[in-house]
Design a protein around this motif. Sequence first.
Motif, PDB file in Angstrom:
ATOM      1  N   THR A 129       0.821  -1.216   0.000  1.00 44.16           N
ATOM      2  CA  THR A 129       0.000   0.000   0.000  1.00 44.16           C
ATOM      3  C   THR A 129       0.850   1.259   0.000  1.00 44.16           C
ATOM      4  O   THR A 129       0.378   2.325  -0.392  1.00 44.16           O
ATOM      5  N   GLY A 130       2.109   1.152   0.443  1.00 49.39           N
ATOM      6  CA  GLY A 130       2.939   2.344   0.553  1.00 49.39           C
ATOM      7  C   GLY A 130       2.461   3.208   1.708  1.00 49.39           C
ATOM      8  O   GLY A 130       1.555   2.855   2.461  1.00 49.39           O
ATOM      9  N   GLY A 131       3.078   4.357   1.882  1.00 52.12           N
ATOM     10  CA  GLY A 131       2.682   5.240   2.964  1.00 52.12           C
ATOM     11  C   GLY A 131       3.588   5.093   4.174  1.00 52.12           C
ATOM     12  O   GLY A 131       4.653   4.473   4.124  1.00 52.12           O
ATOM     13  N   THR A 132       3.165   5.668   5.274  1.00 53.81           N
ATOM     14  CA  THR A 132       3.953   5.700   6.499  1.00 53.81           C
ATOM     15  C   THR A 132       3.887   4.352   7.187  1.00 53.81           C
ATOM     16  O   THR A 132       2.818   3.880   7.575  1.00 53.81           O
ATOM     17  N   ALA A 133       5.057   3.719   7.401  1.00 53.54           N
ATOM     18  CA  ALA A 133       5.097   2.357   7.930  1.00 53.54           C
ATOM     19  C   ALA A 133       5.160   2.322   9.444  1.00 53.54           C
ATOM     20  O   ALA A 133       4.662   1.387  10.066  1.00 53.54           O
ATOM     21  N   ALA A 134       5.774   3.306  10.063  1.00 47.91           N
ATOM     22  CA  ALA A 134       5.924   3.324  11.515  1.00 47.91           C
ATOM     23  C   ALA A 134       5.600   4.714  12.030  1.00 47.91           C
ATOM     24  O   ALA A 134       6.240   5.682  11.630  1.00 47.91           O
ATOM     25  N   HIS A 135       4.630   4.831  12.895  1.00 50.81           N
ATOM     26  CA  HIS A 135       4.266   6.141  13.417  1.00 50.81           C
ATOM     27  C   HIS A 135       3.349   6.002  14.610  1.00 50.81           C
ATOM     28  O   HIS A 135       2.752   4.959  14.854  1.00 50.81           O
ATOM     29  N   GLY A 136       3.233   7.098  15.356  1.00 54.69           N
ATOM     30  CA  GLY A 136       2.217   7.189  16.389  1.00 54.69           C
ATOM     31  C   GLY A 136       0.994   7.818  15.776  1.00 54.69           C
ATOM     32  O   GLY A 136       1.068   8.891  15.187  1.00 54.69           O
ATOM     33  N   TYR A 137      -0.142   7.128  15.870  1.00 51.18           N
ATOM     34  CA  TYR A 137      -1.334   7.698  15.243  1.00 51.18           C
ATOM     35  C   TYR A 137      -2.021   8.700  16.150  1.00 51.18           C
ATOM     36  O   TYR A 137      -3.077   9.229  15.817  1.00 51.18           O
ATOM     37  N   ALA A 138      -1.397   8.964  17.290  1.00 53.11           N
ATOM     38  CA  ALA A 138      -1.674  10.149  18.110  1.00 53.11           C
ATOM     39  C   ALA A 138      -3.145  10.450  18.311  1.00 53.11           C
ATOM     40  O   ALA A 138      -3.630  11.485  17.872  1.00 53.11           O
ATOM     41  N   PRO A 139      -3.903   9.565  18.958  1.00 57.76           N
ATOM     42  CA  PRO A 139      -5.274   9.940  19.310  1.00 57.76           C
ATOM     43  C   PRO A 139      -5.271  11.183  20.188  1.00 57.76           C
ATOM     44  O   PRO A 139      -4.381  11.358  21.028  1.00 57.76           O
ATOM     45  N   ASP A 140      -6.235  12.036  19.989  1.00 57.88           N
ATOM     46  CA  ASP A 140      -6.343  13.208  20.831  1.00 57.88           C
ATOM     47  C   ASP A 140      -6.765  12.810  22.238  1.00 57.88           C
ATOM     48  O   ASP A 140      -7.363  11.759  22.454  1.00 57.88           O
ATOM     49  N   ASN A 141      -6.454  13.671  23.214  1.00 58.43           N
ATOM     50  CA  ASN A 141      -6.936  13.450  24.567  1.00 58.43           C
ATOM     51  C   ASN A 141      -8.462  13.524  24.595  1.00 58.43           C
ATOM     52  O   ASN A 141      -9.077  14.275  23.843  1.00 58.43           O
ATOM     53  N   VAL A 142      -9.060  12.744  25.462  1.00 55.09           N
ATOM     54  CA  VAL A 142     -10.511  12.692  25.595  1.00 55.09           C
ATOM     55  C   VAL A 142     -10.880  13.016  27.039  1.00 55.09           C
ATOM     56  O   VAL A 142     -10.271  12.492  27.969  1.00 55.09           O
ATOM     57  N   THR A 143     -11.853  13.893  27.236  1.00 52.29           N
ATOM     58  CA  THR A 143     -12.351  14.210  28.572  1.00 52.29           C
ATOM     59  C   THR A 143     -13.740  13.623  28.753  1.00 52.29           C
ATOM     60  O   THR A 143     -14.639  13.883  27.954  1.00 52.29           O
ATOM     61  N   ALA A 144     -13.902  12.807  29.789  1.00 51.76           N
ATOM     62  CA  ALA A 144     -15.178  12.143  30.047  1.00 51.76           C
ATOM     63  C   ALA A 144     -15.779  12.680  31.344  1.00 51.76           C
ATOM     64  O   ALA A 144     -15.311  12.344  32.433  1.00 51.76           O
ATOM     65  N   PRO A 145     -16.808  13.532  31.267  1.00 47.32           N
ATOM     66  CA  PRO A 145     -17.449  14.058  32.476  1.00 47.32           C
ATOM     67  C   PRO A 145     -18.501  13.100  33.017  1.00 47.32           C
ATOM     68  O   PRO A 145     -18.959  12.184  32.315  1.00 47.32           O
ATOM     69  N   SER A 146     -18.895  13.311  34.261  1.00 47.10           N
ATOM     70  CA  SER A 146     -19.974  12.517  34.860  1.00 47.10           C
ATOM     71  C   SER A 146     -20.696  13.363  35.891  1.00 47.10           C
ATOM     72  O   SER A 146     -20.121  14.280  36.483  1.00 47.10           O
ATOM     73  N   LEU A 147     -21.982  13.053  36.098  1.00 46.92           N
ATOM     74  CA  LEU A 147     -22.805  13.761  37.074  1.00 46.92           C
ATOM     75  C   LEU A 147     -23.803  12.783  37.671  1.00 46.92           C
ATOM     76  O   LEU A 147     -24.497  12.075  36.935  1.00 46.92           O
ATOM     77  N   TYR A 148     -23.854  12.737  38.997  1.00 48.09           N
ATOM     78  CA  TYR A 148     -24.785  11.850  39.694  1.00 48.09           C
ATOM     79  C   TYR A 148     -25.463  12.619  40.831  1.00 48.09           C
ATOM     80  O   TYR A 148     -24.848  13.503  41.449  1.00 48.09           O
ATOM     81  N   ALA A 149     -26.713  12.281  41.103  1.00 49.98           N
ATOM     82  CA  ALA A 149     -27.438  12.862  42.230  1.00 49.98           C
ATOM     83  C   ALA A 149     -28.343  11.796  42.824  1.00 49.98           C
ATOM     84  O   ALA A 149     -28.982  11.026  42.094  1.00 49.98           O
ATOM     85  N   SER A 150     -28.383  11.726  44.164  1.00 49.22           N
ATOM     86  CA  SER A 150     -29.244  10.765  44.852  1.00 49.22           C
ATOM     87  C   SER A 150     -29.988  11.466  45.982  1.00 49.22           C
ATOM     88  O   SER A 150     -29.507  12.456  46.542  1.00 49.22           O
ATOM     89  N   LYS A 151     -31.176  10.930  46.298  1.00 47.54           N
ATOM     90  CA  LYS A 151     -31.971  11.492  47.386  1.00 47.54           C
ATOM     91  C   LYS A 151     -32.668  10.371  48.142  1.00 47.54           C
ATOM     92  O   LYS A 151     -33.359   9.539  47.530  1.00 47.54           O
ATOM     93  N   LYS A 152     -32.489  10.348  49.454  1.00 45.19           N
ATOM     94  CA  LYS A 152     -33.169   9.369  50.293  1.00 45.19           C
ATOM     95  C   LYS A 152     -34.566   9.885  50.614  1.00 45.19           C
ATOM     96  O   LYS A 152     -34.728  10.945  51.224  1.00 45.19           O
ATOM     97  N   LEU A 153     -35.600   9.138  50.187  1.00 46.73           N
ATOM     98  CA  LEU A 153     -36.982   9.581  50.406  1.00 46.73           C
ATOM     99  C   LEU A 153     -37.489   9.204  51.789  1.00 46.73           C
ATOM    100  O   LEU A 153     -38.208   9.970  52.423  1.00 46.73           O
ATOM    101  N   ASN A 154     -37.140   8.006  52.231  1.00 45.61           N
ATOM    102  CA  ASN A 154     -37.516   7.525  53.564  1.00 45.61           C
ATOM    103  C   ASN A 154     -36.594   6.366  53.929  1.00 45.61           C
ATOM    104  O   ASN A 154     -35.572   6.161  53.272  1.00 45.61           O
ATOM    105  N   ASP A 155     -36.955   5.621  54.960  1.00 40.24           N
ATOM    106  CA  ASP A 155     -36.067   4.550  55.418  1.00 40.24           C
ATOM    107  C   ASP A 155     -35.928   3.419  54.407  1.00 40.24           C
ATOM    108  O   ASP A 155     -35.000   2.616  54.510  1.00 40.24           O
ATOM    109  N   GLN A 156     -36.837   3.346  53.427  1.00 38.37           N
ATOM    110  CA  GLN A 156     -36.784   2.245  52.471  1.00 38.37           C
ATOM    111  C   GLN A 156     -36.422   2.677  51.059  1.00 38.37           C
ATOM    112  O   GLN A 156     -35.730   1.946  50.347  1.00 38.37           O
ATOM    113  N   TRP A 157     -36.862   3.856  50.645  1.00 42.20           N
ATOM    114  CA  TRP A 157     -36.727   4.243  49.239  1.00 42.20           C
ATOM    115  C   TRP A 157     -35.707   5.369  49.041  1.00 42.20           C
ATOM    116  O   TRP A 157     -35.612   6.296  49.843  1.00 42.20           O
ATOM    117  N   ALA A 158     -34.966   5.262  47.952  1.00 43.17           N
ATOM    118  CA  ALA A 158     -34.074   6.325  47.501  1.00 43.17           C
ATOM    119  C   ALA A 158     -34.142   6.389  45.973  1.00 43.17           C
ATOM    120  O   ALA A 158     -34.385   5.375  45.312  1.00 43.17           O
TER     121      ALA A 158
END
Length: 473
Positions: free
Chosen positions: A93-122
Amino acid sequence: MKQKYLPLLIAVALSSLSASALASGYRFGSQSVAAQGTADANAAEANDASTIFYNPAGMSRLEGTQVNFGATVVVPHSTFQDSGSTHFTGAPTGGTAAHGYAPDNVTAPSLYASKKLNDQWAVGLGLFVPYGAKLNYGNTWTGRYALTDVKLEAVTLNPSASFKLNEHHAFGFGIMAEHFNADLGQAVDVPGSIAALSSPAAAATRAQLIGTIVALGGNPAALAAANDAHASITGKDWGYGFNLGYMFTLDQNTRFGFAYRSSVAHGLKGDATWDFSMVTTDQITNHVLAASGHRLNSASMVKLRTPETLSANVFHQFDAKWDGMADLTWSRHSRLSDLHIQFPNTVEGDLVINQQWKNTVRVAVGANYRYDDKVTLRGGVAYDQSPVPSAQLRDPALPDSDRYQFSLGAAYKLSPKSTIDVAYSFLHFKDADTSYTNSCNPLNPTCTGNGETTRGTYKTHLQLLGVAYNYKF
């Protein structure tokens, strides 16, 4: 033709979807910085609202209202060494035989919220990025006919609830709404196709191609310096599933957890766009080449179901200073053996791709050490199997292999109600050989690829840096 590049979109989607279970495949990001600090061994700890992802039954242990938001930066380091990639004709195929294909950095955010309703349910709500990637091999590397670039983004919304039956038994359940986008590119092997037309067996086809170019006023001499064309693919979809959890509390120091995350049905819809404008300096010749190969901008679709996962975990507090924990997660990747790609509003039949993926297991162990009333230190190690069974089935969209994870983390109490978590992880992938072949001839109008063989070795490691903030109301 539109069939050729849809398989790329599917391969990329699958490599990412496997990551959504924190199992094998390309595992980018983390669903919890506290969990990352223990190499995701702490599912039975249920220490903050991120238990919504790992085991929703754990919300029964959380008091009041709690929020957790964080982000993990993934820093990939990957290189590829070619060892003889070829056109469908067998020529290099030709082309570049050895290289770093250099993926860009990735930022993965997350958000969670919980609330206890009573002694049994949340109740709770999770919003997280289960996978995301940017790979850029470039347009001149030896495997460009398999893939040049890819960008993946996914978001999952996970409302959940837990029910505490008594001091020993708690149950949890949630609904998943998962959305993802995929963009990718691939070179089109125009030079290889023109070279194949030079054979005596293809003389009639070549004469017809040249005759068409001349009849339309083009310059067939431009064929001698033909370059690659390029295809761009986009796709998006919403899919839905559910997750279940159970937690057994033996005593105040020991608990066991089980969690199940269902498969998610997806109907991936996308568009294929072809660019032949740079193949030669003669645009009439470019147009004829595109038309002769049936390269038409069009829609395409595939239905698939992602792997479900089943996890078992344990947590034990040894004394006032030390906690130990472990997790075992099984992923059913074998359901991805066959993919049936459909072409709506056409007379063409399904295209079947055989992935032959295998089921995988991930095992992790970790520990907490309470240095003092404000500082808790964490650590963990994990081993994660890859679903890719052989070099022959290792597509450049997923140059995956078994990996080891080593993690360190810490939590610092800013106040009785707020905490900062930090974590660092190093993931080492075993060297991965590939001899991936798309077995077809592009001169065949029903061909489903470039017919290339990509041969070489991938060397990969990842670093993950995470920070999160917790607040209790």
